[in-house]
Design an enzyme around this catalytic site. Sequence first.
Site, PDB file in Angstrom:
ATOM      1  N   ASP A 118      60.108  86.063 -41.983  1.00  0.00           N
ATOM      2  CA  ASP A 118      59.066  85.362 -42.281  1.00  0.00           C
ATOM      3  C   ASP A 118      59.220  84.374 -43.914  1.00  0.00           C
ATOM      4  OD1 ASP A 118      57.118  84.128 -41.282  1.00  0.00           O
ATOM      5  OD2 ASP A 118      55.478  85.870 -42.277  1.00  0.00           O
ATOM      6  N   HIS A 134      48.242  90.241 -40.845  1.00  0.00           N
ATOM      7  CA  HIS A 134      49.358  89.092 -41.003  1.00  0.00           C
ATOM      8  C   HIS A 134      48.627  88.086 -41.590  1.00  0.00           C
ATOM      9  CE1 HIS A 134      53.399  87.652 -40.838  1.00  0.00           C
ATOM     10  NE2 HIS A 134      52.908  86.688 -41.110  1.00  0.00           N
ATOM     11  N   HIS A 169      47.474  84.430 -44.194  1.00  0.00           N
ATOM     12  CA  HIS A 169      48.488  83.442 -45.154  1.00  0.00           C
ATOM     13  C   HIS A 169      47.274  83.052 -46.348  1.00  0.00           C
ATOM     14  CE1 HIS A 169      52.137  81.918 -42.798  1.00  0.00           C
ATOM     15  NE2 HIS A 169      52.061  83.909 -42.144  1.00  0.00           N
ATOM     16  N   CYS A 209      54.190  76.607 -46.099  1.00  0.00           N
ATOM     17  CA  CYS A 209      53.133  77.228 -44.992  1.00  0.00           C
ATOM     18  C   CYS A 209      54.127  75.936 -44.396  1.00  0.00           C
ATOM     19  CB  CYS A 209      52.166  76.358 -44.883  1.00  0.00           C
ATOM     20  SG  CYS A 209      50.795  76.331 -43.495  1.00  0.00           S
TER      21      CYS A 209
HETATM   22 ZN   LIG Z   1      53.521  84.521 -42.492  1.00  0.00          ZN
END
Ligand SMILES: [Zn+2]
Length: 300
Positions: free
Chosen positions: A16, A207, A209, A240
């Site tokens: 990721d 998860h 951000h 992002c």
């Molecule tokens: Zn992520």
Amino acid sequence: MSFPHHVKIVEVSPRDGLQNESQIIPAKVKIDFINQLSVTGLPVIETTSFVSPKWIPQLADNSEVFKGIEKIANVSYPALVPNIQGLESAIASGVKEIAVFTTPSEQFSLKNTNCSVTESMHRISEVVEIAKKKRIRIRAYLSCVLGCPYEGKIAPEKVGELGEALLRMGCYEISLGDTIGVGTPPKIKRLLEIVSRHVPLKYLAVHFHDTFGQALVNIYSALEFGIGVIDASVAGLGGCPYAKGASGNVATEDVIYMLQGMGIETGVDLKKLIEAGRFISKQLGRNPNSKVNLALGGPV
Ligand SMILES: [Zn+2]
């Protein structure tokens, strides 16, 4: 209020993280990086994605990286798999655990995977059927559970229903992704209240951000609710994709520091983790996106 005594950290930086970094890191460096992560005590390291290099050139070396890393006993090395072709490549590379992904957002599904949510669930069920026959463990991601860049608000009920369907298919854990980082503690609580009616808490991971600087406080809220699995990315790897320059994944170092302060065990050696974060940051030519890493190690 009852916090868990132990929390499982799922390290997502090699997949990721690096998939969302614009730079392409050589396979040799990735292998070195993952080997460093392997000796920190992290129980799960998501290594790569078996997705077409057309879509994600950053991870075109998936097979080379997966085959090249030293696999340590008691560490899981899942790889993301978008479809049957991906699963076949993963199996050919010796992958023993995969992660599948979908989203409750129709718009995000269309833009991200070019299919509706229903079609995406069908695709996943095909992957899962084969994986189960091969005794491969399956983890599932739900993206954009608290908001979508195209659709805005997302109904927690829909997240719960998809999570339940994925669990029924045979996924052992459902990771709830706040992909654009719009969550705040009351939203987290409401989401978990509703989703846990469909999926028992022990099967859920978070998860988060850090796009709006809310990741740690949101993780705290999830822990308070009884969540025991946290996804994180060392050095905050991965920006992002929807807001240029904004933070992406919460930094593993910051999560470990908070958990240590709360007396929650993870088995992770913070010092070694910081070193691994500094190593990959150097390769990317920038400082770690982790306050704890910078505070304890200074700029790279
Ligand atoms: Zn992520």
